[in-house]
Design a protein around this motif. Structure first.
Motif, PDB file in Angstrom:
ATOM      1  N   VAL A  25       0.841  -1.205   0.000  1.00  0.00           N
ATOM      2  CA  VAL A  25       0.000   0.000   0.000  1.00  0.00           C
ATOM      3  C   VAL A  25       0.879   1.259   0.000  1.00  0.00           C
ATOM      4  O   VAL A  25       0.522   2.297  -0.572  1.00  0.00           O
ATOM      5  CB  VAL A  25      -1.019  -0.061   1.173  1.00  0.00           C
ATOM      6  CG1 VAL A  25      -0.384   0.160   2.513  1.00  0.00           C
ATOM      7  CG2 VAL A  25      -2.161   0.885   0.954  1.00  0.00           C
ATOM      8  N   ILE A  26       2.074   1.157   0.567  1.00  0.00           N
ATOM      9  CA  ILE A  26       2.994   2.305   0.566  1.00  0.00           C
ATOM     10  C   ILE A  26       3.473   2.599  -0.856  1.00  0.00           C
ATOM     11  O   ILE A  26       3.503   3.756  -1.287  1.00  0.00           O
ATOM     12  CB  ILE A  26       4.155   2.057   1.555  1.00  0.00           C
ATOM     13  CG1 ILE A  26       3.617   2.229   2.977  1.00  0.00           C
ATOM     14  CG2 ILE A  26       5.337   3.007   1.294  1.00  0.00           C
ATOM     15  CD1 ILE A  26       4.594   1.983   4.092  1.00  0.00           C
ATOM     16  N   TYR A  27       3.797   1.544  -1.617  1.00  0.00           N
ATOM     17  CA  TYR A  27       4.198   1.779  -3.013  1.00  0.00           C
ATOM     18  C   TYR A  27       3.059   2.427  -3.802  1.00  0.00           C
ATOM     19  O   TYR A  27       3.274   3.341  -4.592  1.00  0.00           O
ATOM     20  CB  TYR A  27       4.629   0.475  -3.701  1.00  0.00           C
ATOM     21  CG  TYR A  27       6.046   0.068  -3.347  1.00  0.00           C
ATOM     22  CD1 TYR A  27       7.133   0.859  -3.700  1.00  0.00           C
ATOM     23  CD2 TYR A  27       6.298  -1.107  -2.651  1.00  0.00           C
ATOM     24  CE1 TYR A  27       8.428   0.496  -3.367  1.00  0.00           C
ATOM     25  CE2 TYR A  27       7.595  -1.478  -2.307  1.00  0.00           C
ATOM     26  CZ  TYR A  27       8.656  -0.668  -2.676  1.00  0.00           C
ATOM     27  OH  TYR A  27       9.945  -1.020  -2.340  1.00  0.00           O
ATOM     28  N   VAL A  28       1.839   1.954  -3.570  1.00  0.00           N
ATOM     29  CA  VAL A  28       0.709   2.504  -4.330  1.00  0.00           C
ATOM     30  C   VAL A  28       0.507   3.980  -3.958  1.00  0.00           C
ATOM     31  O   VAL A  28       0.403   4.854  -4.836  1.00  0.00           O
ATOM     32  CB  VAL A  28      -0.582   1.680  -4.073  1.00  0.00           C
ATOM     33  CG1 VAL A  28      -1.782   2.351  -4.736  1.00  0.00           C
ATOM     34  CG2 VAL A  28      -0.431   0.250  -4.589  1.00  0.00           C
ATOM     35  N   ALA A  29       0.506   4.282  -2.666  1.00  0.00           N
ATOM     36  CA  ALA A  29       0.260   5.667  -2.226  1.00  0.00           C
ATOM     37  C   ALA A  29       1.367   6.601  -2.717  1.00  0.00           C
ATOM     38  O   ALA A  29       1.105   7.733  -3.151  1.00  0.00           O
ATOM     39  CB  ALA A  29       0.165   5.712  -0.698  1.00  0.00           C
ATOM     40  N   ASP A  30       2.605   6.129  -2.687  1.00  0.00           N
ATOM     41  CA  ASP A  30       3.734   6.945  -3.136  1.00  0.00           C
ATOM     42  C   ASP A  30       3.614   7.237  -4.641  1.00  0.00           C
ATOM     43  O   ASP A  30       3.838   8.367  -5.090  1.00  0.00           O
ATOM     44  CB  ASP A  30       5.040   6.190  -2.846  1.00  0.00           C
ATOM     45  CG  ASP A  30       6.270   6.973  -3.252  1.00  0.00           C
ATOM     46  OD1 ASP A  30       6.534   8.023  -2.631  1.00  0.00           O
ATOM     47  OD2 ASP A  30       6.975   6.546  -4.191  1.00  0.00           O
ATOM     48  N   PHE A  31       3.220   6.202  -5.382  1.00  0.00           N
ATOM     49  CA  PHE A  31       3.078   6.356  -6.840  1.00  0.00           C
ATOM     50  C   PHE A  31       1.965   7.380  -7.156  1.00  0.00           C
ATOM     51  O   PHE A  31       2.143   8.271  -7.984  1.00  0.00           O
ATOM     52  CB  PHE A  31       2.769   4.992  -7.467  1.00  0.00           C
ATOM     53  CG  PHE A  31       2.511   5.041  -8.936  1.00  0.00           C
ATOM     54  CD1 PHE A  31       3.562   5.203  -9.831  1.00  0.00           C
ATOM     55  CD2 PHE A  31       1.220   4.922  -9.444  1.00  0.00           C
ATOM     56  CE1 PHE A  31       3.327   5.247 -11.202  1.00  0.00           C
ATOM     57  CE2 PHE A  31       0.985   4.969 -10.809  1.00  0.00           C
ATOM     58  CZ  PHE A  31       2.036   5.138 -11.695  1.00  0.00           C
ATOM     59  N   ILE A  32       0.834   7.235  -6.482  1.00  0.00           N
ATOM     60  CA  ILE A  32      -0.292   8.148  -6.746  1.00  0.00           C
ATOM     61  C   ILE A  32       0.125   9.583  -6.403  1.00  0.00           C
ATOM     62  O   ILE A  32      -0.176  10.532  -7.127  1.00  0.00           O
ATOM     63  CB  ILE A  32      -1.550   7.720  -5.937  1.00  0.00           C
ATOM     64  CG1 ILE A  32      -2.038   6.346  -6.405  1.00  0.00           C
ATOM     65  CG2 ILE A  32      -2.667   8.767  -6.019  1.00  0.00           C
ATOM     66  CD1 ILE A  32      -2.481   6.250  -7.849  1.00  0.00           C
ATOM     67  N   HIS A  33       0.864   9.729  -5.302  1.00  0.00           N
ATOM     68  CA  HIS A  33       1.302  11.076  -4.914  1.00  0.00           C
ATOM     69  C   HIS A  33       2.195  11.690  -5.996  1.00  0.00           C
ATOM     70  O   HIS A  33       2.069  12.877  -6.331  1.00  0.00           O
ATOM     71  CB  HIS A  33       2.054  11.001  -3.583  1.00  0.00           C
ATOM     72  CG  HIS A  33       2.683  12.292  -3.190  1.00  0.00           C
ATOM     73  ND1 HIS A  33       1.937  13.426  -2.939  1.00  0.00           N
ATOM     74  CD2 HIS A  33       3.984  12.659  -3.037  1.00  0.00           C
ATOM     75  CE1 HIS A  33       2.750  14.425  -2.632  1.00  0.00           C
ATOM     76  NE2 HIS A  33       3.997  13.984  -2.691  1.00  0.00           N
TER      77      HIS A  33
END
Ligand code: B12
Ligand code: SF4
Length: 509
Positions: free
Chosen positions: A23-31
């Motif tokens: 979930v951290i990779y996904v949130a970082d990517f979206i940011h």
């Protein structure tokens, strides 16, 4: 036209505490792609059971997110091994010579199954609570559990939910962009409850996954610092082209290997290490090094880590097919903490499980570690004991190879894990066991029936009983603090297997 999304609340569904890398990779990517979107991560693994509903309610009511995105890691968690109480329960239940212990194991099994069922029911209840509190929000569920059991999750989740199978970056980006051009592999349950399935190959270009901005993650994730003293998961690639009979990692991540830029991986490790004080890293790839290409990629990452003088202990699932003396040296110099790998000492079993390597070559590769200056790194052997085709002779061959490793690395450094194949959906082993009638056609892989659950842990008689009794005897005879249970088990097993009566019983069975 759907209104653009302004805020996303990610909810990591509870598991035994483990860093929520996905979930951290996904949130970082979206940011990085859509910096104006406000994001937050609520990690329910860090919240005591009784306070989880309230924590979710408060975050949804305060934040009023446009999207509530759940990350679900584990669903079918029966994979007992020596560091897990469930192994004792299974072994005692089926094979203890003492009726009372079998009874006690049956009672404990009910407790384990209850926990397993309750965790799943609670997770669906969190989804329903989110739907009630935020009736107009888009719900999303992703994560490895969903990647395996997507259809099941789609059937049980609330309406207007996107169930993302596999990697989440592209799918999530299309969701925050309004879901007008959906991307990735997903199920969509619309407001009427009808389910659409959109399959897609895993094809996200991992060069877009630049080093995580942990300063940003720290801002949106209040629990981030709770993990810094533990092992942090770092991803270097996705996909596995092998076809090992028991494994579905190649289905979760796809068969095609895709790589992150080595410099970005090393930058991520450096930031974790130097800015956040992280000392322990797990490279969370299906296999950290496997193909020749991935071994070159690993070497490039190690070179970058060495150049940056990171000071971490790291590990990951390793195959030693293409190991060279140079890479072994770089692995040790960059902080290899343990060698974790699937292991059997019989080429026949390697071949029947289509593991795709040469045993002699693997043993030579172990020597490279020794010669490169191995000191206290543990050699962790995940042994698919009693896999189809196992005989007393193949087991003895495995024991002989383990003894070779004891001589090479020192007995205390070698840890044979008592492990059995867990039958997982859509794997070659599942197909084989269905065709052989061991499993019933149409069986439910998420069943709560203890007898089916037990069958999914593949350890049939007669060898199953022999191994189990050796394990139970090892437990009885040895203090786990003074002798590792896997080593003690293999020793007792060897004594039993070398008794002539076993061979006789086997050949006349
Ligand atoms: C590495 C690994 C481990 C390491 C973890 C080391 C560490 N410190 O991180 C170790 C060995 C400790 C481990 C232990 C266990 N593991 Co494990 N592990 C894995 C593995 C290989 C990779 C997981 C990972 O971190 N991937 C990297 C991250 C970046 O990817 P990700 O989390 O999948 O996230 C991506 C997608 O899922 C998705 N996504 C995730 N969340 C969200 C949310 C949204 C909204 C969206 C849209 C998308 C999305 O997008 C992300 C990026 O693309 C997977 C198998 C696999 N190939 O996936 C099994 C796996 C996750 N493990 C599994 C299990 C069962 C376990 C254990 C229970 C085993 C056991 N019996 O003890 C324990 C439990 C640990 C715990 N505390 O929960 C299962 C879980 C599914 C299931 N069957 O229930 C898997 C799938 C393997 C399997 N055989 O089935 N594991
Ligand atoms: S066991 Fe390892 S090498 Fe084999 S398919 Fe699974 S991830 Fe790939």
């Amino acid at each position: 036209m759907p209104s653009p999304v302004q805020s996303v609340l990610y909810v990591r569904l509870p598991v035994w505490k483990i860093y929520p890398g996905g979930v951290i990779y996904v949130a970082d990517f979206i940011h990085k792609e859509r910096p104006a979107i406000r994001q937050e991560i609520l990690d329910l693994a860090l919240v005591p059971l009784r306070q989880r509903q309230a924590a979710l309610r408060t975050r949804i009511q305060d934040m009023k997110p446009d999207v509530v995105a759940f990350s679900w890691r584990n669903m079918q968690t029966f994979g007992p091994h020596p560091e897990n109480d469930a192994l004792d329960v299974v072994m005692n239940f089926d094979h203890s010579p003492h009726p009372l212990r079998r009874l006690k194991a049956a009672w404990n099994a009910i407790g384990i199954i209850w926990d397993y069922a309750a965790a799943r029911l609670r997770n669906f209840a969190y989804l329903r609570l989110a739907r009630r509190l935020a009736p107009n929000a888009r719900l999303v569920v992703g994560g490895t559990a969903v990647s395996i059991f997507g259809r099941y999750v789609a059937a049980k989740c609330p309406a207007n939910t996107v169930v993302v199978v596999g990697e989440g970056e592209e799918a999530m980006l299309s969701i925050v962009d309004g879901f007008t051009a959906p991307a990735g592999h997903y199920y969509y349950k619309d407001h009427t409850g009808a389910i659409d399935h959109h399959p897609a190959d895993e094809n996200f270009d991992l060069r877009r996954l630049t080093a995580v901005d942990f300063t940003y993650i720290d801002r949106i994730f209040p629990g981030f610092r709770d993990y810094l003293g533990e092992t942090i998961g770092v991803h270097t690639k996705r996909g596995c082209p092998f076809q090992c009979h028991f494994c579905l990692y190649n289905k979760i991540e796809g068969a095609h290997q895709r790589f992150r830029a080595p410099a970005e991986v090393a930058k991520e490790v450096e930031s974790l290490n130097k800015e956040w004080g992280v000392k322990s890293i797990w490279f969370t790839d299906a296999q950290f090094c496997s193909t020749l290409r991935s071994t070159h990629h690993v070497e490039a990452i190690l070179d970058e880590m060495l150049a940056r003088k990171t000071s971490v202990r790291w590990t990951g699932y390793l195959r030693l097919n293409h190991l060279t003396a140079d890479i072994a040296r770089k692995m040790l110099a960059s902080g290899l903490g343990s060698v974790d790998l699937s292991f059997t000492g019989s080429q026949d079993i390697v071949d029947s499980l289509t593991l795709g390597y040469d045993l002699d070559q693997q043993m030579e590769a172990f020597k490279l570690f020794k010669e490169a200056g191995h000191s206290d790194q543990k050699i962790k052997l995940y042994m698919p004991l009693n896999a189809p085709g196992e005989t007393p002779a193949t087991l003895l061959a495995t024991i002989d190879r383990i003894k070779e490793l004891y001589r090479m690395f020192g007995r205390d450094n070698v840890m044979p894990f008592i492990f059995f194949i867990g039958v997982q959906p859509n794997t070659p082993i599942e197909k084989r066991l269905l065709s052989e009638g061991y499993l019933k056609q149409g069986y439910d892989p998420l069943t709560l029936n203890p007898f089916t659950i037990k069958k999914l842990l593949y350890n049939p008689k007669p060898l199953g009983r022999l191994i189990a009794r050796a394990y139970l005897e090892a437990l009885e005879r040895h203090d786990p603090y003074s002798e590792y249970i896997g080593r003690a088990t293999m020793e007792i097993l060897e004594q039993r297997l070398r008794q002539p009566t076993v061979h006789l019983a086997w050949t006349t069975a």
